[in-house]
Design a protein around this motif. Structure first.
Motif, PDB file in Angstrom:
ATOM      1  N   LEU A 146       0.832  -1.198   0.000  1.00 60.82           N
ATOM      2  CA  LEU A 146       0.000   0.000   0.000  1.00 60.82           C
ATOM      3  C   LEU A 146       0.872   1.255   0.000  1.00 60.82           C
ATOM      4  O   LEU A 146       0.624   2.201  -0.733  1.00 60.82           O
ATOM      5  N   ASP A 147       1.911   1.215   0.812  1.00 64.85           N
ATOM      6  CA  ASP A 147       2.801   2.376   0.883  1.00 64.85           C
ATOM      7  C   ASP A 147       3.608   2.576  -0.397  1.00 64.85           C
ATOM      8  O   ASP A 147       3.983   3.687  -0.732  1.00 64.85           O
TER       9      ASP A 147
ATOM     10  N   LEU B 241       2.383   2.015  -3.311  1.00 60.22           N
ATOM     11  CA  LEU B 241       1.439   2.663  -4.238  1.00 60.22           C
ATOM     12  C   LEU B 241       1.219   4.120  -3.827  1.00 60.22           C
ATOM     13  O   LEU B 241       1.393   5.037  -4.626  1.00 60.22           O
ATOM     14  N   TYR B 242       0.827   4.289  -2.576  1.00 57.98           N
ATOM     15  CA  TYR B 242       0.536   5.649  -2.109  1.00 57.98           C
ATOM     16  C   TYR B 242       1.793   6.240  -1.455  1.00 57.98           C
ATOM     17  O   TYR B 242       1.838   6.468  -0.247  1.00 57.98           O
TER      18      TYR B 242
ATOM     19  N   THR C 153      -8.672  -0.008  -3.356  1.00 57.00           N
ATOM     20  CA  THR C 153      -7.261  -0.400  -3.245  1.00 57.00           C
ATOM     21  C   THR C 153      -6.874  -0.583  -1.784  1.00 57.00           C
ATOM     22  O   THR C 153      -6.187  -1.549  -1.428  1.00 57.00           O
ATOM     23  N   TYR C 154      -7.321   0.339  -0.942  1.00 57.53           N
ATOM     24  CA  TYR C 154      -7.000   0.212   0.489  1.00 57.53           C
ATOM     25  C   TYR C 154      -7.620  -1.076   1.059  1.00 57.53           C
ATOM     26  O   TYR C 154      -6.948  -1.847   1.756  1.00 57.53           O
TER      27      TYR C 154
ATOM     28  N   SER D 151      -5.814  -4.180   0.387  1.00 58.88           N
ATOM     29  CA  SER D 151      -4.648  -4.430   1.247  1.00 58.88           C
ATOM     30  C   SER D 151      -5.050  -5.132   2.544  1.00 58.88           C
ATOM     31  O   SER D 151      -4.206  -5.648   3.262  1.00 58.88           O
TER      32      SER D 151
ATOM     33  N   TYR E 106      -5.923   6.953   7.085  1.00 63.31           N
ATOM     34  CA  TYR E 106      -4.830   6.873   6.103  1.00 63.31           C
ATOM     35  C   TYR E 106      -4.927   7.998   5.078  1.00 63.31           C
ATOM     36  O   TYR E 106      -3.928   8.604   4.709  1.00 63.31           O
ATOM     37  N   PHE E 107      -6.142   8.254   4.592  1.00 67.27           N
ATOM     38  CA  PHE E 107      -6.312   9.269   3.551  1.00 67.27           C
ATOM     39  C   PHE E 107      -6.662  10.655   4.113  1.00 67.27           C
ATOM     40  O   PHE E 107      -6.976  11.561   3.352  1.00 67.27           O
TER      41      PHE E 107
END
Lengths: 139, 414
Positions: free
Chosen positions: A5-6, A8-9, B357-358, B361, B412-413
């Motif tokens: 995830l990291d 990607l973001y 996407t999150y 994960s 996170y966002f």
């Protein structure tokens, strides 16, 4: 999974999406082109001027995910102020690098280099870039 | 006939999601997977996968054109699958027949093509604002080709069909009414009985897009008197590449053939050919035989499920999910009174793809986009949403994990 995830973001992408460059509706500019992905609904309006074959005053606004928004913002940073011929070269090189997992020379775009980090999100990266490529090829 | 070992397996299904989950091999390969993209496609029970494999290994032969044992078996399997489907929906005594297609989209397109000559200038076709594109675009195109009018039953803010205007929309110029039973985006269960009555009052064809309801809402169709019911195999725990049209015998008999080729012609001539009169006129070419074998097993599997319990389970999961989302201050689309296990969510400033996407994960599989229902997105004035669609193998624990992941995602966002 957290690492993936990291990857990607990455911070650079998150920051760029949170504070996009020239994110403003500018209908006063001569060119207005829409980058649209009907599958996910992402929709950016690209506003810019071309004066003496040079791209000036490039802005965008609209709706898109973190990746497409950051990639659009990076694109504007790259090609604002460039001659259209050079802009097309930059855009084409980037698209080829992403699609063929090639090398990206520009430091500020290297965040996108490892395409395996962007599984299923290549269309997001290239949305505005491909729109701009088509438009520059026509001109 | 169902083998005894399979029957024993089926008996375990009654109705425990944790037991049901064990029937699906994908969860053995990915034990952590929380699959809530079931409106898009469902997972397949092991017995269905085995049936497809077995059909290639032990029974592979074409239908219709063989007199040897394998060919005869293929013929029987073809007929038995049709019979099992009609029995499953309690339609075997009601003059219905079956045509296999490639899926719901293919089925509706074939019907729309076959009805071309029945539609004239000034006629109208009625659909709803809730339709999947597959039950919208074929009718819109038919109207354009025939200078007819497409009428659209609107959606209310709560995500239900506004049936107050139905008798104005359906009139004596209406030739076709085609409606989604369960919305693939909102989860709304539509009152197909009421709409069917209005269609029948003006002698219009009534078609049901049953893609989201064919698996677990089997008792919904016997009293409807629909002209045809259309669905896919892959959304009902069956194989991909196969779909079903259950249609009135008289409808199929009158319907112009939509595909031409082997098996449907009575006499081929140089100038003009003559086609068969029976159902085989709609079945040109070799059907998807392995998928048919898989579909037969799918209906055996479905027959063993306690459907009322399954429906309640899906509703309960959706209800809990909606309540918890409300608790987080996140907006679910619509609030229909009758609903299944499908809920779509607008996460506001967090883009649906970033949400998906999150969640990926965290091993949670959801769908982001417009779900082929752009009219619904326009109604709610959003470009896309995230859809959570629960099925028989999802549990309340899955819902809790999803909510926890959403909670973390927002940080996170942020």
């Amino acid at each position: 999974m957290k690492n993936e995830l990291d990857k990607l973001y990455q911070t650079q992408i998150l920051n760029e999406a949170k504070h996009p460059f020239h994110f403003e509706k500018r209908s006063d500019l001569h060119f207005n082109e829409r980058a649209y992905n009907p599958l996910c609904g992402d929709r950016f309006d690209l506003y810019f001027n071309i004066e003496e074959e040079k791209i000036t005053d490039f802005f965008f606004d609209g709706f898109g995910c973190t990746i497409s928004k950051a990639a659009t913002s990076f694109m504007i940073r790259q090609i604002e102020g460039q001659f259209t011929k050079k802009a097309l070269e930059i855009v084409t090189l980037f698209i080829e690098a992403i699609e063929n997992t090639g090398e990206i020379r520009d430091e500020s775009l290297k965040v996108f280099e490892k395409t395996e980090n962007f599984k299923g999100r290549i269309d997001c990266i290239l949305l505005s870039w491909k729109t701009m490529q088509q438009l520059l090829e026509k001109n | 006939m169902v083998e005894l070992s399979k029957l024993m397996l089926y008996l375990e299904i009654m109705f425990n999601p944790d037991h049901i989950k064990k029937n699906f091999t994908i969860f053995r390969h990915f034990p952590e997977l929380i699959f809530v993209d079931n409106a898009s496609t469902t997972q397949k029970p092991q017995v269905v996968i085995e049936a497809i494999k077995e059909s290639y290994e032990k029974y592979n032969a074409n239908i219709h054109r063989a007199v040897y044992d394998l060919g005869i078996h293929a013929d029987e399997n073809f007929k038995n699958t049709k019979k099992a489907i009609l029995q499953y929906y309690n339609l075997e005594q009601l003059n219905y027949e079956i045509v296999f297609t490639a899926g719901t989209t293919d089925g509706i397109n074939k019907i729309a093509r076959g009805l071309e000559q029945e539609i004239s200038e000034g006629d109208n076709i009625v659909v709803s604002e809730m339709e999947h594109h597959s039950n919208f675009l074929p009718w819109q195109e038919l109207c354009i080709r025939r200078n007819a009018t497409l009428r659209i039953i609107p959606i209310t803010d709560s995500g239900e069909l506004d049936l107050t205007c139905i008798d104005e929309l359906i009139d004596d110029k209406t030739k076709i009414v085609s409606i989604v039973h369960i919305s693939n985006t909102l989860g709304t269960i539509n009152d197909i009985q009421k709409i069917s009555k209005s269609a029948k009052n003006v002698s219009a064809h009534f078609f049901i897009d049953a893609a989201q309801s064919a698996a677990l809402y089997k008792d919904s169709f016997a009293n409807i008197n629909a002209t045809a019911i259309v669905f896919s195999g892959h959304k009902i725990f069956g194989p991909s590449g196969i779909g079903v049209i259950i249609g009135k015998s008289s409808f199929f008999s009158d319907l112009y053939p939509f595909n031409y080729g082997g098996g449907m012609v009575l006499e081929a001539n140089k100038n003009m050919s003559i086609y068969k009169k029976d159902i085989s006129k709609h079945e040109a070419g070799t059907p998807p035989l392995a998928q048919i074998a898989g579909l037969l097993e799918t209906f055996h599997y479905l027959s063993a499920i306690d459907h009322k319990a399954a429906q309640n389970h899906l509703k309960q999961l959706a209800k809990i999910f909606r309540a918890k989302m409300n608790g987080l201050g996140i907006k679910c689309m619509g609030s229909p009174k009758e609903f299944s296990g499908i809920v779509s969510v607008d996460f506001g400033t967090i883009h649906p793809h970033d949400v998906a996407t999150y969640l990926n994960s965290k091993n949670i599989a959801v769908r982001a986009g417009h779900h082929c229902t752009q009219l619904i997105m326009k109604k709610y004035d959003i470009p896309a949403s995230v859809r959570f669609s629960f099925s028989i193998y999802n549990t309340e624990k899955d819902v809790e994990q999803i909510i926890q992941a959403i909670h973390e995602m927002r940080k996170y966002f942020a």
